[in-house]
Design a protein around this motif. Structure first.
Motif, PDB file in Angstrom:
ATOM      1  N   GLU A 167      -0.225  16.269  -3.640  1.00 19.53           N
ATOM      2  CA  GLU A 167       0.849  15.971  -2.705  1.00 19.53           C
ATOM      3  C   GLU A 167       0.345  15.983  -1.268  1.00 19.53           C
ATOM      4  N   GLY A 168      -0.604  16.885  -0.975  1.00 22.22           N
ATOM      5  CA  GLY A 168      -1.159  16.924   0.368  1.00 22.22           C
ATOM      6  C   GLY A 168      -1.892  15.644   0.720  1.00 22.22           C
ATOM      7  N   ARG A 169      -2.671  15.147  -0.245  1.00 21.86           N
ATOM      8  CA  ARG A 169      -3.403  13.890  -0.025  1.00 21.86           C
ATOM      9  C   ARG A 169      -2.432  12.721   0.126  1.00 21.86           C
ATOM     10  N   ARG A 170      -1.380  12.719  -0.734  1.00 24.35           N
ATOM     11  CA  ARG A 170      -0.379  11.660  -0.643  1.00 24.35           C
ATOM     12  C   ARG A 170       0.306  11.691   0.723  1.00 24.35           C
ATOM     13  N   SER A 171       0.662  12.892   1.179  1.00 25.28           N
ATOM     14  CA  SER A 171       1.335  13.018   2.473  1.00 25.28           C
ATOM     15  C   SER A 171       0.442  12.535   3.608  1.00 25.28           C
ATOM     16  N   GLU A 172      -0.859  12.853   3.509  1.00 27.63           N
ATOM     17  CA  GLU A 172      -1.803  12.420   4.543  1.00 27.63           C
ATOM     18  C   GLU A 172      -1.906  10.892   4.597  1.00 27.63           C
ATOM     19  N   GLN A 173      -1.991  10.254   3.418  1.00 28.51           N
ATOM     20  CA  GLN A 173      -2.105   8.798   3.386  1.00 28.51           C
ATOM     21  C   GLN A 173      -0.826   8.128   3.892  1.00 28.51           C
ATOM     22  N   LEU A 174       0.329   8.668   3.474  1.00 25.81           N
ATOM     23  CA  LEU A 174       1.587   8.087   3.930  1.00 25.81           C
ATOM     24  C   LEU A 174       1.758   8.245   5.436  1.00 25.81           C
ATOM     25  N   LYS A 175       1.259   9.360   5.969  1.00 27.18           N
ATOM     26  CA  LYS A 175       1.356   9.577   7.416  1.00 27.18           C
ATOM     27  C   LYS A 175       0.565   8.516   8.165  1.00 27.18           C
ATOM     28  N   ARG A 176      -0.621   8.186   7.659  1.00 23.70           N
ATOM     29  CA  ARG A 176      -1.435   7.150   8.304  1.00 23.70           C
ATOM     30  C   ARG A 176      -0.740   5.790   8.223  1.00 23.70           C
ATOM     31  N   LEU A 177      -0.155   5.512   7.060  1.00 28.51           N
ATOM     32  CA  LEU A 177       0.544   4.234   6.909  1.00 28.51           C
ATOM     33  C   LEU A 177       1.780   4.187   7.791  1.00 28.51           C
TER      34      LEU A 177
ATOM     35  N   GLU B 231       0.825  -1.210   0.000  1.00 27.13           N
ATOM     36  CA  GLU B 231       0.000   0.000   0.000  1.00 27.13           C
ATOM     37  C   GLU B 231       0.853   1.251   0.000  1.00 27.13           C
ATOM     38  N   ARG B 232       1.957   1.233   0.742  1.00 28.81           N
ATOM     39  CA  ARG B 232       2.855   2.390   0.760  1.00 28.81           C
ATOM     40  C   ARG B 232       3.463   2.621  -0.634  1.00 28.81           C
ATOM     41  N   ALA B 233       3.886   1.537  -1.310  1.00 24.79           N
ATOM     42  CA  ALA B 233       4.451   1.666  -2.655  1.00 24.79           C
ATOM     43  C   ALA B 233       3.401   2.197  -3.631  1.00 24.79           C
ATOM     44  N   ARG B 234       2.142   1.737  -3.481  1.00 28.98           N
ATOM     45  CA  ARG B 234       1.084   2.201  -4.377  1.00 28.98           C
ATOM     46  C   ARG B 234       0.816   3.684  -4.197  1.00 28.98           C
ATOM     47  N   VAL B 235       0.757   4.150  -2.938  1.00 33.37           N
ATOM     48  CA  VAL B 235       0.489   5.561  -2.673  1.00 33.37           C
ATOM     49  C   VAL B 235       1.611   6.435  -3.232  1.00 33.37           C
ATOM     50  N   ARG B 236       2.830   6.018  -3.050  1.00 32.92           N
ATOM     51  CA  ARG B 236       3.953   6.810  -3.548  1.00 32.92           C
ATOM     52  C   ARG B 236       3.967   6.891  -5.066  1.00 32.92           C
ATOM     53  N   ALA B 237       3.509   5.827  -5.741  1.00 30.11           N
ATOM     54  CA  ALA B 237       3.539   5.814  -7.210  1.00 30.11           C
ATOM     55  C   ALA B 237       2.288   6.440  -7.825  1.00 30.11           C
ATOM     56  N   GLN B 238       1.249   6.680  -7.033  1.00 27.38           N
ATOM     57  CA  GLN B 238      -0.020   7.170  -7.564  1.00 27.38           C
ATOM     58  C   GLN B 238       0.147   8.593  -8.100  1.00 27.38           C
ATOM     59  N   GLU B 239      -0.301   8.836  -9.317  1.00 27.79           N
ATOM     60  CA  GLU B 239      -0.099  10.133  -9.964  1.00 27.79           C
ATOM     61  C   GLU B 239      -1.332  11.022  -9.919  1.00 27.79           C
ATOM     62  N   ASP B 240      -2.513  10.473  -9.633  1.00 26.47           N
ATOM     63  CA  ASP B 240      -3.752  11.247  -9.745  1.00 26.47           C
ATOM     64  C   ASP B 240      -4.220  11.796  -8.404  1.00 26.47           C
TER      65      ASP B 240
END
Length: 720
Positions: A90-100, A78-87
């Motif tokens: 950056e704020g949303r990506r940072s929020e998801q990575l923080k939870r993970l 899941e962490r690899a998927r979030v980091r590679a997701q392009e759509d």
């Protein structure tokens, strides 16, 4: 009209819901809607909470390990998927990575409690089928249909491109291209029993050793000793001859767990001779590779022995005995499995206790190959300290011996268990099951029982005061560590918003804070923590310990000086040089030739008074019985490591009482750790010697030291 519009809207919402459900089943995982991914976060959080709860309630079980690995796998994906997701932004990506990352932190803190869990976090850890299945269930629970995974390759763990086939081995294979399997005296391959077919048995078998009380047998019945295979001019002690006689009588699997110093090498070599188990593979730590070749020359002089160094270009491919160290085994797994081995010895077998490690996977892979080629191969696991962490350490050794596989006893052991007529539900099962396993080949003798001519040993503690600026700095750092943990404890206590109130000190929270500190210390690259303090204490003691060793050398003869860190060894050697005392250095970064030359210098040169030894590199497999005094300048984290070091001198051939002088820094954490090591010294005693001492985990000494430090600080605060 409004009602019609509402009905149309409800119908539209329903259609969209159905479409989203179908999309989740068909759209690639990296393009699915975010709602399912939010569910993945919930599933991960729930999974890691379940792991935490299981760890709080008792020791780590196979089910806990499976859930832990499944959570780790899904988290990594899941962490690899979030980091590679392009759509996403950056704020949303940072929020998801923080939870993970929050889940990852909890997972890491859980792993600190058990070395087996920590190993499952490694990139090259073997992923069990159970963990893959549970991960798929977790995805489905999140509303996501998992992608079908390709099964892992069945080839041995080592990468093919790193393997070698030495030229002389090619010559051997060409000389015998039609090597036939040994099908004589085939062992039973099918399980006749039905009584135990539906029972989970590995856990109860391990538990049967934990439950062993005083007087429980620690050794299989052995026949009268034989000297028939002993070369002229050599003599075995009776306990050694009994193992050789058992091999001559047809027994083929041994967990030879004699206390260090009772001559396991000679027993293994002559057992191979009695069983005609050639070619014989001997897997050893690098430090004892040369010694094994020497011992083979002494006990089986008519057998050609070769030692694999590096890629093995210089080995004798036609040798009867092949000696290889764990570190290079992966390069040679392929051809070793193809030469028709009829015997395999694993020295210091506790090295394979972590079944996910590369060395363990290589050894188990070769064991499978040997058993598939030879119906009754000789398999011997040698270790004086079979239990380093806990009773689970037996698993890899039993699997190497062919008694069990990943999930259940293999047919021969299963049939023997069934003949007892009992199931784990019956009161007498555990006693009978333990005896059955012991009879399969566990051999454990103590020096006090079988070698009356070996003098007693003792450990004498020498407290020293660390004076001067360094000593004051160490004590100040220890106080700061205690203050830091107290603050962390009080902050965690104040942050609680639920649960029953605890009067006095909350010992569960104390232990949790100690685990946090232990994890932070393991990850820290700077600053004072329990590891850096022990190293500083060791360095501060180095001069005092070397001075005492110098006094012993002048008054009592040769001395072995053990230290854990290179800078402590350097400081000691400088002290010996300044006092004109000749010394020999035995370290882990030396080649086998240099190390053996230094051992020989200490053993044979009367002017070499001190052997300065690395606790880890020289603590196993070498013979330093020329000395009867040892100085332990630094403490190990395990009682087993300390015992191994002492038994370099306390072994067959020793004619003097052996004393280990342990240098302890008074009024520091050093003294607490010495007490904890002593309390853990009975680890193997209950499982193998039938002692009533409680089985603990030597790996927890660090944690217990921090628990003690924090508890004492809290008591002091309340008394102030």
């Amino acid at each position: 009209m409004a009602a019609v519009l509402r009905a149309q809207e409800e119908e539209s919402v329903a259609r969209r819901g159905q479409a989203q459900t179908r999309a989740r089943r068909t759209v690639p995982r990296d393009r699915r809607p975010s709602r399912g991914r939010e569910d993945v976060n919930s599933v991960l959080a729930r999974g890691v909470r379940q792991v935490e709860a299981a760890l709080r309630n008792g020791r780590v079980t196979p089910a806990t390990r499976t859930r832990f690995q499944a959570v780790a796998l899904l988290l990594r994906e899941e962490r690899a998927r979030v980091r590679a997701q392009e759509d996403i932004s950056e704020g949303r990506r940072s929020e998801q990575l923080k939870r993970l990352d929050g889940v990852a932190t909890i997972l890491a803190k859980s792993a600190v409690r058990d070395s087996g869990l920590m190993a499952l976090l490694a990139e090259d850890a073997v992923v069990s089928d159970e963990a893959r299945s549970l991960k798929r269930e977790m995805l489905r629970a999140a509303g996501i249909e998992p992608v079908v995974e390709e099964p892992p390759p069945a080839a041995p763990a080592a990468a093919t491109e790193h393997r070698f086939v030495p030229p002389s081995v090619v010559s051997r294979q060409l000389a015998n291209p039609f090597l036939a399997p040994d099908v004589a005296a085939v062992r039973p391959r099918t399980h006749r029993a039905t009584r135990l077919a539906t029972w989970e048995l590995i856990g109860p078998l391990l538990s049967s050793f934990e439950r062993a009380g005083s007087g429980a047998a620690a050794c299989m019945d052995l026949p009268e000793p034989t000297s028939r295979f002993t070369p002229r001019g050599r003599e075995l002690m009776p306990h050694q001859g009994r193992v050789v006689a058992a091999a001559a009588a047809g027994h083929r699997t041994f967990l030879l767990a004699d206390e260090p110093g009772l001559g396991k090498t000679a027993q293994a070599l002559l057992a191979a001779e009695a069983a005609n188990a050639y070619p014989l593979l001997v897997v050893v730590p690098n430090v004892v590779k040369t010694n094994w070749a020497r011992e083979a020359g002494i006990w089986t002089p008519h057998r050609a022995t070769t030692v694999i160094q590096g890629n093995g270009e210089s080995i004798d491919g036609f040798a009867d005995i092949v000696v290889v160290n764990y570190e290079v085994l992966d390069r040679h797994v392929g051809w070793l499995g193809d030469i028709g081995l009829r015997g395999m010895v694993v020295d210091e077998a506790h090295f394979i206790k972590n079944k996910t490690s590369q060395r363990s996977r290589n050894v188990l892979s070769l064991s499978d190959r040997v058993r598939s080629f030879t119906a009754r191969p000789l398999l011997m696991a040698l270790t004086g300290t079979p239990l380093i962490n806990d009773i689970e350490d037996f698993r890899a050794i039993w699997q190497f011996l062919g008694w069990i596989d990943e999930k259940k006893p293999l047919p021969e052991l299963m049939n023997a268990l069934d003949e007892n007529g009992l199931t784990p539900a019956d009161p007498g099962f555990y006693t009978a099951a333990r005896q059955t396993v012991v009879d399969f080949g566990i051999v454990r003798r103590r020096k006090v029982d079988v070698a009356a001519d070996i003098p007693a040993r003792r450990i004498a503690d020498l407290p020293v005061e660390l004076d001067g600026p360094e000593g004051r700095s160490i004590r100040a750092a220890e106080r700061e560590l205690a203050r830091r943990m107290v603050a962390r404890y009080e902050h965690a206590l104040a942050a609680r918003d639920s649960g029953p109130a605890v009067e006095g000190i909350d010992h569960d929270l104390v232990r949790q804070v100690a685990r946090w500190e232990q994890k932070d210390a393991a990850e820290a690259k700077s600053g004072d923590n329990v590891f850096t303090m022990m190293r500083r204490i060791g360095k501060a003691k180095a001069g005092l310990a070397a001075d005492y060793a110098a006094q012993l050398a002048r008054s009592a003869g040769k001395v072995v000086f053990f230290a854990k860190h290179v800078d402590v060894m350097d400081a000691a050697e400088q002290t010996f040089a300044e006092r004109g005392i000749r010394f020999s250095s035995i370290r882990g970064d030396q080649t086998s030739t240099v190390r053996q030359r230094n051992i020989d210098a200490f053993t044979n040169d009367p002017d070499v008074a001190v052997a300065v030894c690395s606790l880890t590199a020289a603590g196993v497999g070498i013979n330093l019985q020329v000395a009867s005094d040892l100085v332990l300048a630094e403490l190990s984290w395990t009682a087993a490591e300390q015992t191994q070091a002492i038994d370099r001198s306390h072994r067959i051939g020793q004619s003097q009482p052996v004393t280990a002088w342990r240098i302890i820094a008074a009024q520091t954490i050093d003294a607490r750790i010495a007490e904890l090591i002593d309390s853990k010294a009975g680890l193997a005693a209950q499982a193998l010697d039938g002692s009533d001492e409680e089985v603990g985990s030597s790996a927890d000494v660090q944690l217990e030291a921090l628990v003690t430090l924090l508890t004492e600080a809290l008591i002091g605060e309340r008394a102030a």
